[in-house]
Design a protein around this motif. Structure first.
Motif, PDB file in Angstrom:
ATOM      1  N   THR A 110       3.424  -4.705  -1.933  1.00  0.00           N
ATOM      2  CA  THR A 110       2.892  -3.067  -2.067  1.00  0.00           C
ATOM      3  C   THR A 110       3.429  -2.417  -3.136  1.00  0.00           C
ATOM      4  O   THR A 110       4.790  -2.321  -3.374  1.00  0.00           O
ATOM      5  CB  THR A 110       3.236  -2.294  -0.567  1.00  0.00           C
ATOM      6  N   THR A 111       2.574  -1.716  -4.014  1.00  0.00           N
ATOM      7  CA  THR A 111       3.177  -1.382  -5.297  1.00  0.00           C
ATOM      8  C   THR A 111       4.109  -0.287  -5.369  1.00  0.00           C
ATOM      9  O   THR A 111       4.087   0.660  -4.469  1.00  0.00           O
ATOM     10  CB  THR A 111       2.103  -0.860  -5.996  1.00  0.00           C
ATOM     11  N   GLY A 112       5.245  -0.336  -6.218  1.00  0.00           N
ATOM     12  CA  GLY A 112       6.158   0.502  -6.026  1.00  0.00           C
ATOM     13  C   GLY A 112       7.397   0.394  -5.378  1.00  0.00           C
ATOM     14  O   GLY A 112       8.135   1.378  -5.065  1.00  0.00           O
ATOM     15  N   THR A 113       7.207  -0.517  -4.271  1.00  0.00           N
ATOM     16  CA  THR A 113       8.193  -0.674  -3.190  1.00  0.00           C
ATOM     17  C   THR A 113       8.641  -2.004  -3.195  1.00  0.00           C
ATOM     18  O   THR A 113       8.253  -3.064  -3.837  1.00  0.00           O
ATOM     19  CB  THR A 113       7.515  -0.340  -1.821  1.00  0.00           C
ATOM     20  N   LYS A 114       9.623  -2.208  -2.142  1.00  0.00           N
ATOM     21  CA  LYS A 114      10.004  -3.684  -1.894  1.00  0.00           C
ATOM     22  C   LYS A 114       9.236  -4.152  -0.538  1.00  0.00           C
ATOM     23  O   LYS A 114       9.873  -5.239  -0.029  1.00  0.00           O
ATOM     24  CB  LYS A 114      11.530  -3.748  -1.639  1.00  0.00           C
ATOM     25  N   HIS A 115       8.277  -3.573  -0.238  1.00  0.00           N
ATOM     26  CA  HIS A 115       7.716  -3.733   1.071  1.00  0.00           C
ATOM     27  C   HIS A 115       6.365  -5.077   0.756  1.00  0.00           C
ATOM     28  O   HIS A 115       5.855  -4.989  -0.185  1.00  0.00           O
ATOM     29  CB  HIS A 115       6.930  -2.673   1.543  1.00  0.00           C
ATOM     30  N   TRP A 116       6.412  -5.795   1.784  1.00  0.00           N
ATOM     31  CA  TRP A 116       5.257  -6.675   1.751  1.00  0.00           C
ATOM     32  C   TRP A 116       4.530  -6.808   2.857  1.00  0.00           C
ATOM     33  O   TRP A 116       4.823  -6.538   4.064  1.00  0.00           O
ATOM     34  CB  TRP A 116       5.755  -8.422   1.500  1.00  0.00           C
ATOM     35  N   ARG A 117       3.027  -7.236   2.966  1.00  0.00           N
ATOM     36  CA  ARG A 117       2.196  -7.176   3.775  1.00  0.00           C
ATOM     37  C   ARG A 117       1.323  -8.455   3.788  1.00  0.00           C
ATOM     38  O   ARG A 117       1.312  -9.222   2.788  1.00  0.00           O
ATOM     39  CB  ARG A 117       1.135  -6.052   3.915  1.00  0.00           C
ATOM     40  N   ILE A 118       0.545  -8.745   4.894  1.00  0.00           N
ATOM     41  CA  ILE A 118      -0.265 -10.025   4.732  1.00  0.00           C
ATOM     42  C   ILE A 118      -1.754  -9.637   4.959  1.00  0.00           C
ATOM     43  O   ILE A 118      -1.966  -8.991   6.136  1.00  0.00           O
ATOM     44  CB  ILE A 118       0.319 -10.930   5.767  1.00  0.00           C
ATOM     45  N   VAL A 136      -6.145  -6.106   6.525  1.00  0.00           N
ATOM     46  CA  VAL A 136      -4.704  -6.418   6.567  1.00  0.00           C
ATOM     47  C   VAL A 136      -4.469  -6.921   7.968  1.00  0.00           C
ATOM     48  O   VAL A 136      -5.154  -6.233   8.972  1.00  0.00           O
ATOM     49  CB  VAL A 136      -3.852  -4.975   6.526  1.00  0.00           C
ATOM     50  N   VAL A 137      -3.589  -8.028   8.276  1.00  0.00           N
ATOM     51  CA  VAL A 137      -3.545  -8.340   9.686  1.00  0.00           C
ATOM     52  C   VAL A 137      -2.137  -8.380  10.013  1.00  0.00           C
ATOM     53  O   VAL A 137      -1.790  -8.247  11.480  1.00  0.00           O
ATOM     54  CB  VAL A 137      -4.008  -9.926   9.649  1.00  0.00           C
ATOM     55  N   LEU A 138      -1.024  -8.369   9.018  1.00  0.00           N
ATOM     56  CA  LEU A 138       0.352  -8.185   9.374  1.00  0.00           C
ATOM     57  C   LEU A 138       0.762  -7.343   8.332  1.00  0.00           C
ATOM     58  O   LEU A 138       1.222  -7.568   7.382  1.00  0.00           O
ATOM     59  CB  LEU A 138       1.278  -9.703   9.047  1.00  0.00           C
ATOM     60  N   PRO A 139       0.967  -5.884   8.600  1.00  0.00           N
ATOM     61  CA  PRO A 139       1.172  -4.806   7.686  1.00  0.00           C
ATOM     62  C   PRO A 139       2.680  -4.638   7.836  1.00  0.00           C
ATOM     63  O   PRO A 139       2.961  -4.071   6.655  1.00  0.00           O
ATOM     64  CB  PRO A 139       0.731  -3.577   8.472  1.00  0.00           C
TER      65      PRO A 139
END
Length: 302
Positions: A110-118, A136-139
């Motif tokens: 996720t842009t500008g963060t350390k967050h990831w999603r699938i 999105v299936v795994l937010p």
């Protein structure tokens, strides 16, 4: 099980060949994080990530390709990070449903963060994946980033092992454990807790990431990536874990099972595809002498 039973799953660089070169020379250029699936008429389909150094694009694309032994890899479609509204892409998962539908699960930063999603794309043919049809299936959430899925359909149920990262403290975001989930359709998932955790004072104390799982009868065997410190990020080595149920795995041994002999020692994202003769086809990302990472494959007898 004794340790010898795991040997066919452990990479041996002397047996391997290069499938994909990195997009440049030197540290930070990678071709790897592979996911393999068997197709029709002897084709093997692959999804793998291409990366440039931080500041030059990071994980800028995922390639979906096919190949047969003795022939070069044939790219079919390339998914760019911008088409996924992502700052970077990491390890994908390529699977085929019982109905013949193909799915490509993509790890998106996720842009500008350390967050990831699938997110997932679906197509009748691997050449037809279209980012405009993603969902999105795994937010994840504000406290957890989710990426690098391993997905297996077994006994009528979809099983997933995903790398989960803590986000509450920015300096801890490189840490990782592997969480386990199940689904009846491969899209809506139910989490069941940690399948494989970190071990204090060992080579995998900072993080563990399951990269491949084989389910056979009452036995579960997994390959995983591990690192001891934050400084070893990007240069994980390969270990083995096992158990009697998919959501509870135990580390096998006190040392890595495979690593590169070159700078950093990285040998990671091992995927395992059983072959028709009872053996295994291995795919993995490995550090080469100049510090770049390349995608390799090898065949191991049962």
């Amino acid at each position: 099980m004794n340790s010898g039973e795991y040997t066919p799953l452990v990479p041996d660089l002397a047996r391997s060949t290069v499938l994909a070169e990195p997009p440049g020379a030197g540290a930070g250029y990678w071709a790897g994080a592979p996911s393999a699936a068997e197709g029709d008429n002897g084709w093997i389909y692959l999804a793998y990530r291409l990366r440039r150094p931080i500041g030059q694009g990071r994980g800028y694309a995922v390639v979906v390709a096919r190949y047969r032994d003795g022939a070069p890899v044939e790219p079919l479609v390339t998914i760019g990070k911008d088409t996924m509204d992502a700052e970077s892409l990491e390890r994908p998962a390529l699977v085929r449903t019982a109905e013949g539908l193909w799915r490509l699960y993509l790890s998106c930063a996720t842009t500008g963060t350390k967050h990831w999603r699938i997110e997932v794309l679906e197509a009748k043919d691997p050449a037809d994946f279209d980012p405009r049809d993603r969902r999105v299936v795994l937010p994840g959430d504000e406290l957890t980033g989710v990426k690098d899925p391993v997905i297996v359909h077994h006994d009528g149920l979809w099983h997933l092992w995903a790398s989960c990262h803590p986000l509450e403290v920015a300096d801890d975001a490189d840490q990782m454990v592997t969480e386990y989930a199940t689904s009846v359709d491969g899209l809506d998932w139910t989490w069941h807790g940690t399948a494989l955790g970190r071990r204090d004072g060992t080579w995998d104390a900072r993080g563990v990431r399951v990269s491949a799982v084989l389910l056979s009868g009452a036995d579960v065997i997994a390959a995983y990536d591990g690192r001891a410190t934050a400084a070893e990020n990007f240069e994980e080595r390969t270990g083995v874990a096992a158990g009697s149920e998919p959501g509870v795995l135990a580390h096998v041994g006190s040392d890595p099972w495979a690593e590169s002999p070159h700078q950093g020692g990285g040998l990671r994202y091992l995927d395992v595809l059983p072959t028709s003769d009872g053996g295994y086809r291995l795919f993995y990302e490995v550090t080469r002498p100049d510090g770049a990472h390349e995608l390799r494959t090898e065949v191991r007898a049962a």
